[in-house]
Scaffold this active site. Structure first.
Site, PDB file in Angstrom:
ATOM      1  N   LYS A  52      15.275  26.030 -10.745  1.00 52.76           N
ATOM      2  CA  LYS A  52      16.548  25.456 -11.105  1.00 52.76           C
ATOM      3  C   LYS A  52      17.520  25.544  -9.933  1.00 52.76           C
ATOM      4  O   LYS A  52      18.467  24.791  -9.826  1.00 52.76           O
ATOM      5  CB  LYS A  52      17.158  26.233 -12.283  1.00 52.76           C
ATOM      6  N   ASP A 112      12.997  32.739   1.139  1.00 51.16           N
ATOM      7  CA  ASP A 112      13.083  34.192   1.250  1.00 51.16           C
ATOM      8  C   ASP A 112      11.756  34.674   1.845  1.00 51.16           C
ATOM      9  O   ASP A 112      11.580  34.669   3.063  1.00 51.16           O
ATOM     10  CB  ASP A 112      13.364  34.749  -0.158  1.00 51.16           C
ATOM     11  N   LYS A 140      16.582  33.127   4.670  1.00 49.92           N
ATOM     12  CA  LYS A 140      16.828  34.565   4.848  1.00 49.92           C
ATOM     13  C   LYS A 140      16.040  35.069   6.036  1.00 49.92           C
ATOM     14  O   LYS A 140      14.802  35.059   6.022  1.00 49.92           O
ATOM     15  CB  LYS A 140      16.369  35.318   3.603  1.00 49.92           C
ATOM     16  N   ASP A 168      21.203  32.169  -8.593  1.00 41.72           N
ATOM     17  CA  ASP A 168      21.642  33.003  -9.716  1.00 41.72           C
ATOM     18  C   ASP A 168      21.208  34.452  -9.576  1.00 41.72           C
ATOM     19  O   ASP A 168      20.302  34.785  -8.815  1.00 41.72           O
ATOM     20  CB  ASP A 168      21.047  32.469 -11.022  1.00 41.72           C
TER      21      ASP A 168
HETATM   22  P1  IMP Z   1      10.472  33.210  -1.938  1.00 42.90           P
HETATM   23  O1  IMP Z   1       9.233  32.716  -2.632  1.00 42.90           O
HETATM   24  O2  IMP Z   1      10.450  34.706  -1.737  1.00 42.90           O
HETATM   25  O3  IMP Z   1      10.775  32.469  -0.669  1.00 42.90           O
HETATM   26  O4  IMP Z   1      11.671  33.019  -2.947  1.00 42.90           O
HETATM   27  C1  IMP Z   1      12.201  31.795  -3.218  1.00 42.90           C
HETATM   28  C2  IMP Z   1      12.923  31.781  -4.538  1.00 42.90           C
HETATM   29  O5  IMP Z   1      13.378  33.095  -4.900  1.00 42.90           O
HETATM   30  C3  IMP Z   1      14.157  30.930  -4.431  1.00 42.90           C
HETATM   31  O6  IMP Z   1      13.886  29.611  -4.786  1.00 42.90           O
HETATM   32  C4  IMP Z   1      15.109  31.601  -5.391  1.00 42.90           C
HETATM   33  O7  IMP Z   1      14.909  31.086  -6.680  1.00 42.90           O
HETATM   34  C5  IMP Z   1      14.706  33.051  -5.369  1.00 42.90           C
HETATM   35  N1  IMP Z   1      15.527  33.837  -4.447  1.00 42.90           N
HETATM   36  C6  IMP Z   1      15.184  34.345  -3.244  1.00 42.90           C
HETATM   37  N2  IMP Z   1      16.183  35.020  -2.685  1.00 42.90           N
HETATM   38  C7  IMP Z   1      17.223  34.928  -3.545  1.00 42.90           C
HETATM   39  C8  IMP Z   1      18.580  35.418  -3.517  1.00 42.90           C
HETATM   40  O8  IMP Z   1      19.055  36.064  -2.561  1.00 42.90           O
HETATM   41  N3  IMP Z   1      19.344  35.095  -4.594  1.00 42.90           N
HETATM   42  C9  IMP Z   1      18.896  34.379  -5.653  1.00 42.90           C
HETATM   43  N4  IMP Z   1      17.628  33.919  -5.723  1.00 42.90           N
HETATM   44  C10 IMP Z   1      16.799  34.183  -4.678  1.00 42.90           C
END
Ligand code: IMP
Length: 188
Positions: A52, A112, A140, A168
């Protein structure tokens, strides 16, 4: 009264600090839109938005893009009420999309660990796309577990948990116009 206090009701132990203002984000979105127009003019462009969190960024970006495109939505497993990645990614909604010969830009709120985006991109490339590029509002730094090429990047941010502009914490704070770091501590 600032953006954070108007639009939500922080619990006593949650503290928000502005990292990116609404104006900074709006300016950057305009720049990204111009770059996308230059690259995709005359091509069959589909924007695939990751639900979302990316919806707010995607809507602002779509309003700025002055060339034709189709929009589609997919969803991926999210953090829920936690602030750390589970490492498990499920992708929903891709099977019904006809992406053959389409130039796809995947629109994500934040990269992230990179696991979510890697899972989606791998599946997109199996669907006969002409090209797949990634557009993410936030990246990040220092948090990546898999290498991720972000063709259209809004901002690099430190490895902190952030909310706002669609992002969120337990479904809250998506409506903030800026991006804020969220920390937990004693009530003010
Ligand atoms: P990844 O798979 O670790 O890259 O995470 C990606 C998803 O995690 C994003 O699409 C967000 O929904 C969530 N996410 C990662 N970091 C944050 C944050 O700092 N705040 C809120 N949601 C996050």
């Amino acid at each position: 009264m600032n953006d954070a206090s108007i639009h939500s009701e922080p619990r006593p132990t949650e503290h928000l600090e502005e990292l990116l203002s609404a104006a900074q984000i709006a300016d950057r979105i305009k720049q990204i839109a111009r770059a996308i127009e230059a690259e995709y003019r005359g091509k069959k462009l589909t924007l695939v938005v990751v639900l979302k969190g990316a919806t707010v960024f995607a809507i602002d970006l779509m309003r700025e893009i002055g060339i034709p495109f189709v929009i589609e939505f997919v969803s991926a497993s999210s953090y829920g009420a936690s602030t750390t990645s589970s490492g498990t990614v499920r992708v929903h909604g891709l099977q019904r999309l006809d992406l053959r010969d389409r130039h796809v830009i995947l629109i994500e709120d934040i990269v992230d660990s990179g696991l979510t985006i890697q899972a989606i991109i791998t599946r997109l490339r199996r669907r006969g796309t002409a090209s797949v590029a990634l557009c993410a509002l936030l990246h990040k730094i220092g948090a990546q577990r898999v290498p991720t090429e972000i063709a259209y990047k809004g901002f690099e941010i430190p490895d902190r948990f952030v909310v706002g502009c669609g992002l969120d914490y337990a479904e809250r704070y998506r409506n903030l116009r800026g991006v804020y770091t969220l920390t937990f501590g004693p009530a003010d």
